[in-house]
Design an enzyme around this catalytic site. Sequence first.
Site, PDB file in Angstrom:
ATOM      1  N   ASP A  17      -1.502   0.499 -18.018  1.00 26.15           N
ATOM      2  CA  ASP A  17      -1.794   1.888 -18.487  1.00 26.15           C
ATOM      3  C   ASP A  17      -0.923   2.231 -19.796  1.00 26.15           C
ATOM      4  OD1 ASP A  17       0.805   3.223 -18.049  1.00 26.15           O
ATOM      5  OD2 ASP A  17       0.412   2.706 -16.021  1.00 26.15           O
ATOM      6  N   GLY A  58       4.042   5.207  -2.264  1.00 21.73           N
ATOM      7  CA  GLY A  58       3.142   4.336  -2.751  1.00 21.73           C
ATOM      8  C   GLY A  58       3.255   3.069  -3.136  1.00 21.73           C
ATOM      9  N   HIS A 104       6.806  13.104  15.671  1.00 21.38           N
ATOM     10  CA  HIS A 104       6.424  13.884  16.528  1.00 21.38           C
ATOM     11  C   HIS A 104       7.295  15.276  16.453  1.00 21.38           C
ATOM     12  CE1 HIS A 104       4.653  15.726  20.101  1.00 21.38           C
ATOM     13  NE2 HIS A 104       5.992  15.542  20.608  1.00 21.38           N
ATOM     14  N   GLY A 153       4.052  12.827  -5.994  1.00 20.00           N
ATOM     15  CA  GLY A 153       4.323  11.771  -5.274  1.00 20.00           C
ATOM     16  C   GLY A 153       5.589  11.873  -4.319  1.00 20.00           C
ATOM     17  N   GLY A 200       7.209   8.757  -3.331  1.00 17.82           N
ATOM     18  CA  GLY A 200       7.879   7.548  -3.724  1.00 17.82           C
ATOM     19  C   GLY A 200       7.770   6.242  -2.680  1.00 17.82           C
ATOM     20  N   ARG A 221      -4.836   4.108  -8.895  1.00 14.10           N
ATOM     21  CA  ARG A 221      -4.741   5.565  -8.987  1.00 14.10           C
ATOM     22  C   ARG A 221      -3.591   5.877  -9.774  1.00 14.10           C
ATOM     23  NH1 ARG A 221      -8.871   7.984  -6.452  1.00 14.10           N
ATOM     24  NH2 ARG A 221     -10.024   6.661  -5.069  1.00 14.10           N
ATOM     25  N   ASN A 222      -2.385   5.088  -9.338  1.00 18.13           N
ATOM     26  CA  ASN A 222      -1.156   5.553 -10.124  1.00 18.13           C
ATOM     27  C   ASN A 222      -1.289   5.173 -11.656  1.00 18.13           C
ATOM     28  OD1 ASN A 222       1.728   5.802  -9.458  1.00 18.13           O
ATOM     29  ND2 ASN A 222       2.027   3.919 -10.479  1.00 18.13           N
TER      30      ASN A 222
END
Length: 461
Positions: free
Chosen positions: A390, A424, A253, A420, A422, A363-364
């Site tokens: 991948d 995820g 906040h 990114g 860091g 997705r990475n």
Amino acid sequence: MRLPKITSLYGRIFAIFWFTMFLVLMAVLSLPHLDPRKARDIPADHYKRLVDITHSIEKKYGREESLAKVLFKLEGGKRSPKDPRPRFFVTDTEGNILTTQDRKNYRYRALQNFITSVEVPGQPQQKLYGHYMVAGPLPVTLAKQDLLLYIGVKWNEPPPFLLRMFDKPFQLLFAVMLVSTPLLLWLAWALSQPARKLERAAKRVARGEFVVDPTLEKGTSEFRQAGTSFNQMVEAVNQMISGQQRLLSDISHELRSPLTRLRMANALATRKQGESPELTRIDTEAQRLEQMIGELLELSRMQVDSHLTREPQPLTSLWEAILSDAQFEAEQMGKALTYSSLPERTITGNPKLLMSALDNIVRNAIYYGKDEINVEISSAENQVLIAVDDNGQGVPEEELESIFRPFYRVSTARDRHSGGTGLGLAITENAIRQHSGTIEAKQSSLGGLRIEIHLPLHADE
């Protein structure tokens, strides 16, 4: 009077031990009173019968002239060992055996032992030798001589139960085990119940369910203390996590307010002065900071609330749409994503976290892979294996274990310039751990990174 309830574990063990010892002690103390192999008084009815027999013999042979003839008639000559009729033995008043037969016979040896073992001379008693009972002495007059009469009978009654037990140690051991087994089973049950409750509570905590269980504070005093300490630990962890959540919420906040004002000021400056590389960089970094704050809050909420929504879900309904969408997005980027058919199995857990975990990894892989991504999902026994490969630049061998740490940046193409934050993989790792699974990074056979996930198919069972 009501006996006090034993609430201590050690108290119950000692109570069972001493109760078993008490039974054995009572058996040992009562054995002399039940053992016919020890010289003891003749029961009244038997004694009366022996007296009648003695009077009958005395009346028949009292006035005979030859004692040898009387002894021969009383002994009955040679008789079968199985002859059930009583046998009569005569001694003088000094205890010397008078007989016309072989003194080496086992009956005469038993008689000699009986004469020497009688505690009160002259007082009729009886004693068992194997299956042969000897009773006496009874005063009798034969051939005008004062003598002592002993009577031997075949003992066909089975020996008392306790006597058989003490004669055969294995039977005694079996009897003690038979008596103590129900008590030990009850003790084992009493121990296992609170232990299983504590085990179930520990598993709930391992799944992220920090719930106080009042039933842990019941049972023996040792388990009550352990249950109280466990519940206090759960409350302390709850307070710590709640404090952490409040701290992160307050920080977010406080950070978002000046961040919002910064972006508004940047927008006003852009409108007033026009586009510039400096203002664009400020806006980009502000957006990245806002994304990072959002992901931090998501990670915190996941650690606290992941146990609230748990339900069984088929693997197809969880991940098929995610894989289909990812395949379409990969095609738009000129890359090929292939995936295997999903097993017809069901997993229990938080659907949102399970979907997010696979979505983050796929997705990475799409982002960092050059042009080929392969997703393999299979099941074996009670586990599901997810492998995502991948053909990107990959991660150095020494950094494979570190990529799941929050804010960790790899020193290759997977760096801060890729956009990114860091977080995820840290969020994915936390979601997998919340479902009692494991996640591991390896070198892929395609040349890039391989992520393997193992999840139990029935985590709540």
